[in-house]
Design a protein around this motif. Structure first.
Motif, short mmCIF file in Angstrom:
data_model
loop_
_atom_site.label_atom_id
_atom_site.label_comp_id
_atom_site.label_asym_id
_atom_site.label_seq_id
_atom_site.Cartn_x
_atom_site.Cartn_y
_atom_site.Cartn_z
N GLU A 20 -29.28 49.74 70.34
CA GLU A 20 -27.87 49.23 69.53
C GLU A 20 -26.80 49.02 70.72
N ASP A 21 -26.78 47.67 70.90
CA ASP A 21 -26.04 47.41 72.40
C ASP A 21 -24.48 46.99 71.83
N VAL A 22 -23.60 47.19 72.77
CA VAL A 22 -22.36 46.56 72.60
C VAL A 22 -21.98 45.18 72.81
N PRO A 23 -20.95 44.66 72.27
CA PRO A 23 -20.80 43.36 72.66
C PRO A 23 -20.11 43.28 74.01
N HIS A 24 -20.15 42.06 74.63
CA HIS A 24 -19.64 41.44 75.88
C HIS A 24 -18.94 40.46 75.77
N LEU A 25 -17.76 40.33 76.47
CA LEU A 25 -17.19 39.02 76.49
C LEU A 25 -17.93 37.72 76.53
N SER A 26 -18.79 37.73 77.20
CA SER A 26 -19.47 36.62 77.68
C SER A 26 -20.29 36.05 76.50
N ASP A 27 -20.31 36.92 75.28
CA ASP A 27 -20.98 36.79 73.94
C ASP A 27 -20.28 35.47 73.28
N TYR A 28 -18.90 35.31 73.25
CA TYR A 28 -18.21 34.61 72.74
C TYR A 28 -17.32 33.62 73.86
N VAL A 73 -33.64 54.94 68.54
CA VAL A 73 -32.32 54.19 68.82
C VAL A 73 -31.91 54.89 70.25
N HIS A 74 -31.41 53.65 70.99
CA HIS A 74 -30.78 54.25 72.05
C HIS A 74 -29.28 53.36 72.34
N PHE A 75 -28.53 53.72 73.19
CA PHE A 75 -27.31 53.07 73.23
C PHE A 75 -27.34 52.87 74.98
N ARG A 76 -26.30 51.96 75.31
CA ARG A 76 -26.01 51.49 76.60
C ARG A 76 -25.43 52.62 77.59
N ARG A 77 -26.19 52.87 78.69
CA ARG A 77 -25.66 53.87 79.50
C ARG A 77 -24.34 53.45 80.08
N GLY A 408 -15.50 46.09 72.33
CA GLY A 408 -15.77 46.45 70.95
C GLY A 408 -16.84 47.69 71.00
N TYR A 409 -16.26 48.66 71.81
CA TYR A 409 -17.20 50.01 71.97
C TYR A 409 -16.64 51.13 72.12
N THR A 410 -17.09 52.35 71.58
CA THR A 410 -16.55 53.61 71.88
C THR A 410 -17.10 54.08 73.05
N SER A 411 -16.40 54.79 73.90
CA SER A 411 -17.11 55.55 74.99
C SER A 411 -17.49 56.89 74.61
N GLY A 412 -18.76 57.37 74.87
CA GLY A 412 -19.05 58.70 74.29
C GLY A 412 -19.98 59.11 74.98
N LEU A 413 -19.92 60.73 74.68
CA LEU A 413 -21.36 61.40 75.24
C LEU A 413 -22.50 61.53 73.93
N VAL A 414 -23.69 61.02 74.56
CA VAL A 414 -24.91 61.22 73.75
C VAL A 414 -25.84 62.00 74.41
N ASN A 415 -26.20 63.22 74.19
CA ASN A 415 -27.27 64.04 74.94
C ASN A 415 -26.99 64.21 76.31
N GLN A 418 -23.23 59.76 79.40
CA GLN A 418 -21.81 58.96 79.02
C GLN A 418 -22.77 57.49 78.63
N THR A 419 -22.24 57.18 77.42
CA THR A 419 -22.82 55.75 76.81
C THR A 419 -21.61 54.99 76.25
N TYR A 420 -21.94 53.84 75.90
CA TYR A 420 -21.23 52.63 75.09
C TYR A 420 -21.80 52.73 73.91
N ILE A 421 -21.03 53.06 72.88
CA ILE A 421 -21.46 53.05 71.29
C ILE A 421 -20.83 51.94 70.41
N PRO A 422 -21.58 51.12 70.10
CA PRO A 422 -20.90 49.95 69.30
C PRO A 422 -20.01 50.33 68.17
#
Ligand SMILES: Nc1ncnc2c1ncn2[C@@H]1O[C@H](COP(=O)(O)OP(=O)(O)O)[C@@H](O)[C@H]1O
Ligand SMILES: O=P(O)(O)OC[C@H]1O[C@](O)(COP(=O)(O)O)[C@@H](O)[C@@H]1O
Ligand SMILES: [Mg+2]
Length: 514
Positions: A20-28, A73-77, A408-415, A418-422
């Protein structure tokens, strides 16, 4: 293979792997230039092997798996990337804090400012005064490492905060007018919803502005993340109130100490403060319905405990038993705060009075009841050492992501990572205590209190909730309406509160849980 719906950027891989990836400025924004990460030449980091995060590193949402489970489900590190999408001199960042206070807010502010400056050489950071409305109604505050140097030693937020006042267009106009290109938003579920809308509008306008959320919630009601910063500190601070209640209660005959703790819809603080203390005889949370009169009710339990021990301590979360209060005062039902959160009635005062009335009416046991309400004291303190470290990592992760062009992400601790969560994953649900989970069973066996659930409803709960959970995990969450006109009632897991029953001290059977 990547696919995306309106809100999510999802990548499928082998064996049921989902990112479940997060947006990137280069997407738009096409053809954005990139630059080598300045950390490459920073002496503090250049010696660290593999300091930069691999482009394919992701973190699983679930770590308890079976032999044949899909990878899930995975999140971007989170962490620094080889390339950045901003030149240090071009960055103009802003920080805003919204919603209720929480220990650690100042540490996060400090570490964003210092992280931008020391790691990336960014010298233009401004603070938005007093929450979202500060974007369009107040002057900004210049933030430098010197200005924020010792703010982490103080409680509250250096920038001020507020509820309400989220006017998307005015906020994005202000961002555009001020030439801001990185927005760091520190706040709870409401704030993250607000940040998601700001991100959408920025994207619609095609602006090169990264919008980053840092999750703040004393109630621990934000899903996906392991736990929120400030939670540990709040639980620790709550011990002082519980200790006082215990000392008062055990000093007199039939003493009852009642402590009200925060927790509007999620009883995590009450649950953890109870588990930590060992002096608590009964913990009442919003997720677990209870009743007062009759067999298996609270009054019967109090009588029993007083006869056994001569005193007792009750911890009650502010959102517990609201259905019972509403039955008595239906008018108060619709009051809301400026953000649209339902205003709760004071359950601590109410339950204290009901207990006093009960024992006076029965006239068979004289009790002495002391009610302690440390509500704001547990959130107004500075963060403890472990929360300070947590805040630092969160802030640094947030900065690395924005510099790398993620948005467009929230910075959060998962397991523990540190991850980026949409945003979408953060705002679609609310984290709550699952009373069929092993953690609640641990609490019940520590206090030895009744579950206050009759066997019929217990069966229903067993059938509807099968997911083993941790302090905070996706399945610990309850769906909430994303528009959040009003928060959900304190009814859970298909239990009809009106039917919660007359008898039994049954504990919910959690033997089939992990
Ligand atoms: N659905 C929403 N859309 C946009 N802004 C929101 C939304 N919900 C809350 N907000 C804004 O977020 C800020 C904080 O929300 P609040 O619920 O008070 O605190 P918290 O973020 O701690 O949950 C307020 O300024 C509020 O106006
Ligand atoms: O009196 P306030 O400032 O509205 O705060 C009270 C509320 O804030 C909280 O501490 C946390 O709420 P938020 O996370 O929405 O800020 C709740 O537990 C509590 O009901
Ligand atoms: Mg909230």
């Amino acid at each position: 293979m990547a696919s995306s719906d309106a809100n999510m950027k999802i990548v499928h891989g082998e064996a049921g792997y989902i990112l479940e990836d997060v947006p990137h400025l280069s997407d738009y924004i096409p053809n954005l230039p990139t630059y080598p990460n300045p950390l490459r030449s920073n002496p503090a980091y250049s010696v660290v092997k593999q300091y930069f995060v691999h482009v394919d590193d992701t973190v699983p949402q679930k770590v308890v798996v079976h032999k044949d489970s899909p990878r899930g489900v995975h999140f971007r590190r989170a962490g620094p990337r080889q390339k950045v999408y901003f030149k240090s001199d071009d960055v103009r960042a802003c920080i805003v804090t919204c919603g209720g206070l929480c220990p650690g807010l100042n540490t996060v502010i400090r570490e964003i400012v210092c992280g931008l400056s020391y790691m990336y050489g960014v010298n233009s950071v401004i603070g938005i005064d007093g929450g979202y409305r500060g974007f369009y109604s107040k002057n900004t505050v210049t933030l430098t490492p010197k200005v924020v140097n010792d703010i982490h030693k103080r409680g509250g937020t250096f920038l001020g905060t507020s509820r309400g006042g989220h006017d998307t267009n005015k906020i994005v106009d202000s961002i555009q007018d001020r030439g801001i290109n990185q927005v760091y938003v520190i706040g709870g579920d409401g704030t993250q919803r607000g940040a998601a809308v700001i991100y959408e509008e920025i994207r619609r306008r095609g602006l090169k502005v990264a919008v980053v959320g840092i999750p703040k919630t004393i109630d621990n009601d934000i899903p996906v993340i392991d736990k929120s910063f400030g939670f540990d500190t709040a639980v620790e601070e709550a011990q002082r109130a519980i200790n006082a209640a215990h000392v008062e209660a055990e000093s007199v005959e039939n003493g009852i100490g009642i402590v009200k703790l925060m927790g509007r819809y999620s009883g995590f603080i009450a649950m953890y403060a109870t588990l930590a203390s060992r002096d608590v005889d009964c913990c009442l949370i919003p997720e677990s319905p209870f009743f007062l009169e009759g067999n298996g009710g609270l009054f019967e339990f109090i009588e029993k405990r007083l006869k056994e021990n001569g005193h007792m301590v009750i911890v009650i979360a502010e959102g517990a038993g609201q259905d019972l209060l509403t039955e008595e005062n239906a008018q108060a039902m619709n009051a809301k705060d400026a953000s649209g959160n339902k205003l709760l009635q004071d359950v601590g005062l109410w339950i204290s009075q009901r207990i006093k009335d009960h024992f006076a009416r029965k006239n068979k046991m004289a009790i002495t009841l002391k009610y302690i309400d440390p509500t704001y004291m547990i959130r107004a303190v500075p963060s403890n050492a472990s929360d300070n470290v947590y805040c630092t990592l969160l802030a640094q992760s947030a900065v690395h992501g924005a510099m790398a062009g993620f948005t467009g992400y929230t910075s959060g601790l998962v397991n523990g990572r540190q991850t980026y969560i949409p945003f979408q994953r953060i705002i679609e649900r609310q984290n709550q205590v699952v009373i069929t989970d092993r953690m609640w069973a641990r609490l019940l066996s520590s206090t030895n209190q009744p579950s206050f659930i009759n066997p019929k409803d217990g069966e229903k709960i067993k059938k509807t909730e099968q997911h083993p959970t941790r302090l905070s995990e996706g399945k610990n969450c309850k769906d909430v309406e994303v528009k959040k006109a009003e928060k959900p009632p304190t009814q859970i897991l298909g239990v009809d509160n009106s039917k919660v029953g007359q008898n039994s001290e049954n504990h919910v059977d959690s033997s089939n849980k992990a």
